[in-house]
Each structure stands twice: as structure tokens, then as C-alpha cells.
Design a protein around this motif. Structure first.
Motif, short mmCIF file in Angstrom:
data_model
loop_
_atom_site.label_atom_id
_atom_site.label_comp_id
_atom_site.label_asym_id
_atom_site.label_seq_id
_atom_site.Cartn_x
_atom_site.Cartn_y
_atom_site.Cartn_z
N TRP A 1 50.92 -13.74 -16.21
CA TRP A 1 50.37 -12.57 -15.49
C TRP A 1 48.90 -12.40 -15.86
O TRP A 1 48.52 -12.44 -17.03
N THR A 11 44.88 -10.74 -13.93
CA THR A 11 44.30 -9.93 -12.85
C THR A 11 43.63 -10.78 -11.78
O THR A 11 43.10 -10.23 -10.82
N GLY A 30 44.19 -10.08 -8.16
CA GLY A 30 44.70 -8.72 -8.21
C GLY A 30 45.99 -8.56 -8.98
O GLY A 30 46.57 -7.47 -9.02
N GLY A 31 46.46 -9.63 -9.62
CA GLY A 31 47.72 -9.58 -10.37
C GLY A 31 48.59 -10.75 -10.01
O GLY A 31 48.13 -11.77 -9.48
N GLY A 32 49.87 -10.64 -10.28
CA GLY A 32 50.82 -11.70 -9.94
C GLY A 32 50.98 -12.72 -11.05
O GLY A 32 50.12 -12.87 -11.93
N ASN A 72 57.55 -14.84 -8.81
CA ASN A 72 57.30 -13.41 -8.87
C ASN A 72 58.51 -12.56 -8.48
O ASN A 72 58.88 -11.63 -9.21
N TRP A 89 52.26 -6.17 -6.11
CA TRP A 89 51.31 -7.27 -5.87
C TRP A 89 51.80 -8.15 -4.72
O TRP A 89 51.00 -8.52 -3.84
N SER A 142 51.07 -6.66 -1.43
CA SER A 142 49.66 -6.69 -1.06
C SER A 142 49.18 -8.09 -0.67
O SER A 142 48.21 -8.23 0.08
N LYS A 143 49.87 -9.14 -1.15
CA LYS A 143 49.36 -10.50 -0.96
C LYS A 143 50.28 -11.43 -0.17
O LYS A 143 49.79 -12.30 0.56
#
Length: 378
Positions: A169, A171, A174-176, A191, A220, A223-224
Motif C-alpha cells: 500500500w 499513495t 492515490g492509494g491501492g 485489492n 480507492w 475512484s480508479k
């Protein structure tokens, strides 16, 4: 010596409702099923499917303290054991069958197979560069813990999840979680199951940080990788932020499972509706016109994906009370898989033609077992 297997015809048609028949043994399996039947497999047939799987692939090979150890062979030739992540998923199929049937022999085999994983791979799997492999193994362990209350299973799940979290993990993007230690792509296949595993760890330990991690992962993904307009869950994003893989049944299924579990902690969130949207996408865009789940035979690793979808889709239907919406569709897939079994009661992943008698592998044949037992959750 293998048990010779005979034929059992499916007799009754059901949709969401199901009717039990007497418990069968692998010797009751039929030969010669060539055309599909719309009859819903009974609970006894679901158990029988798991027994046939064990008859073909299960190998108990020694003692482990006061217990035993075992593994699944990779195929019907019995020339070697399944590899790490497929072994974990085959054990999950066994857990599915135990959950549906509460059969003592299945529970014992689950423990022996877990012992075999410990024997072969140790307690901490940091040498495995594939973070998804480790998470599949951890998820198997925490699900087994739910049945046995064995603290060693819980510790294996916790320690391996924590190891993946700490190394995977960050950033970036943006994360993941990164798929491998090379940190090249962030994939749904690590994930979404990691979020499920984290929710189970939260339930097992009471540590809210696991629930928080599960939410961080799925938020996350939303969002992705999640397409809100359709419900498609993309497979992967590379380090440059470009989508590199489309949807698979197991990416859909594990996203559905994670969202369903998060809904219990965050009922005012949008998780349940996103799970339903992902279900709808799978049915409308990945199945044929009759609703049959797709063949995924473009690589060896793909052949068992439908088992993973079945597991989490069926649990979602049970937990959210959506039998009237999705039950008939899932039951249809279970019936098709069983109708095309071979003379040994094994079902490959192509649920529209008869399973070959001469060769199948133990990963592709988890699909029908998981689906047949999964529909008995609801």
C-alpha cells in the motif's frame, strides 16, 4: 484406488426454492449426461459434487502433530500438487461446501489441507512476490478460522495480510495495493480480496484498523477501477495511471463481496448499490443471452475465476436478501454446470458442453463446485 462412479439424473426443477434429497456418495454419480437440464441441483448433489472433486484430486500424505496434512493434485493425472494460489482457492471451494452442508468429513479435510499449506510454504509468505497470492492464502486462512476457531489460522491470515499491507500500500495513484513487489500495476485481484480479508480480520479481532483498511481499499477501487455508470470493475492500472485490464468474473465477484461486507459497517454508504451494479454488469455484459457465465480459458489462471465469482455473488444475495433478483440466474448456472458433468462427476468451466472424461485440471473444476454449493447459501 478410485471409487467407480455411476449416474444420478436430476429430477426436479426449482428456481430460488430448493428441496433436499437423501445424502449421496460419490458412487451415486451418473454417466452419460450430454445435454443440459433446467433442473436445480439439490443440496445432496452439491455435496456430491464436492465429494467427487475430492475423490479426483485430494491427497492425504502424512501426519502433522496429532493431525494430518494433505494437498490437492493439479490435475486428474495426479502428477503434482496445485500451485499456491490455486490450492488456496480449492480449499475455499471446500469451505463453501462445508458451509452449505456442515459435513464433518469436509471439515476434517479443510484442516488437513491447511496443514499441507503450512507444511509446504511455512507461516509467512514474504518470499512470494505476488501480493495477490498471499492475500488469497490469507483469505482462505481467515475463512477456515471462522469454522475451527483455530488461533493459528487467524495468526497466519493476520500476519500475511499485514505483510502485504506494509509492502504494497502506498499513495502512488492515490492509494491501492501493488500487484507484485515490482510495483508496476495496482490490480483488482489483490485489492478486492484484501478488502474482504480485512473485513474478516476486523470481525475476528475487533481491531477497527482492519475495517478502515478495507474501506480505504474499496474507496480507492471505486475512484480508479470501478465504472459507476455500468458496474464494470476494471482489472488493473499501471504506474502511469492507465487501465491495462478489463473486467473478469473474479474481479466483479470480489468487488461485490467486499462492498457487501462494508455495507454492514457503513449502511448509509453506497456499497450495497455498487455491489448490485457490479452484479448487473456481470449478468448483462459478461454472460450469454441465457445468462450463462463466460468461459475464461485464455490462460491457465483464468479457468477457475468463476468459482470466485460464485462464492461472493451467492454470499451477497444471501446477506442482502436479493434472492428474488438474482437467485434464478445463479441457480441456472449451477444447473448448467452439473448437467454437463463427466462420468466422474467433475465439471469444467465450460458449462455448455460435456466435461471431458480423459483430462481436466483441479482449478477449472472448482467452478461448478463453488456455484452448486454457493446457491445453497440462500
Amino acid at each position: 484406488m478410485r471409487i467407480p462412479l455411476l449416474l444420478l439424473f436430476i429430477l426436479a426443477m426449482t428456481s430460488c426454492g430448493k428441496k433436499d434429497v437423501q445424502k449421496l456418495s460419490p458412487a451415486d454419480v451418473t454417466k452419460g449426461v450430454v445435454t443440459a437440464s433446467s433442473a436445480q441441483p439439490t443440496r445432496s448433489e452439491a455435496l456430491l459434487a464436492m465429494q467427487c472433486y475430492n475423490n479426483a484430486f485430494y491427497n492425504q500424505y502424512g501426519t502433522y502433530g496429532p493431525s494430518y496434512k494433505a494437498y490437492y493434485y493439479s490435475d486428474v493425472t495426479r502428477t503434482g500438487r496445485m500451485d499456491f494460489w490455486r490450492q488456496a482457492e480449492a480449499i475455499e471451494a471446500l469451505i463453501d461446501a462445508y458451509t452449505a452442508n456442515n459435513d464433518a468429513d469436509l471439515r476434517n479435510k479443510m484442516v488437513y489441507l491447511y496443514n499441507g499449506m503450512r507444511d509446504a510454504y511455512g507461516l509467512l509468505w514474504s518470499a512470494n512476490i505476488y501480493n495477490d497470492d498471499v492475500i488469497w492464502g490469507a483469505l482462505m486462512c481467515i475463512r477456515a478460522f471462522q469454522i475451527t476457531n483455530d488461533g493459528g489460522m487467524k495468526d497466519m491470515a493476520k500476519n500475511n495480510f499485514d505483510m502485504v499491507w506494509n509492502r504494497a500500500w502506498d499513495t502512488n495513484l492515490g492509494g491501492g495495493l501493488w500487484w507484485t513487489t515490482a510495483n508496476n500495476t495496482k490490480n483488482a485481484c489483490v485489492n478486492a480480496p484484501a478488502a474482504i480479508c480485512a473485513m474478516y480480520l476486523y470481525q475476528a479481532t475487533g481491531d477497527v484498523s482492519y475495517r478502515d483498511k478495507a474501506k480505504m481499499i474499496i474507496d480507492w477501487m471505486v475512484s480508479k477501477l470501478y465504472t459507476s455508470s455500468s458496474g464494470e470493475v476494471k482489472g488493473a492500472m499501471n504506474a502511469a495511471g492507465t487501465i491495462t485490464e478489463g473486467a473478469r468474473t473474479y474481479t466483479q465477484g470480489t468487488f461485490i463481496g467486499a462492498c457487501s461486507m462494508l455495507h454492514s459497517s457503513y449502511p448509509s454508504g453506497n456499497y450495497k448499490s455498487m455491489a448490485a451494479k457490479a452484479m448487473d454488469y456481470t449478468k448483462a455484459n459478461m454472460c450469454n443471452s441465457q445468462g450463462l457465465l463466460p468461459d475464461e480459458y485464455d490462460c491457465d489462471d483464468c479457468q477457475g475465476f468463476k468459482a470466485i465469482f460464485a462464492r461472493w455473488a451467492c454470499k451477497f444475495v444471501r446477506d442482502q436478501g436479493l434472492q428474488s433478483t438474482y437467485g434464478a440466474w445463479l441457480n441456472y448456472n449451477a444447473a448448467e454446470a452439473w448437467a454437463y458433468r463427466n462420468s466422474n462427476g467433475l465439471m469444467w468451466g465450460q458449462w455448455w458442453r460435456r466435461t471431458p472424461d480423459n483430462y481436466v485440471n483441479s482449478f477449472e473444476t472448482t467452478c461448478g463446485v463453488a456455484m452448486m454449493n454457493g446457491v445453497w447459501l440462500f
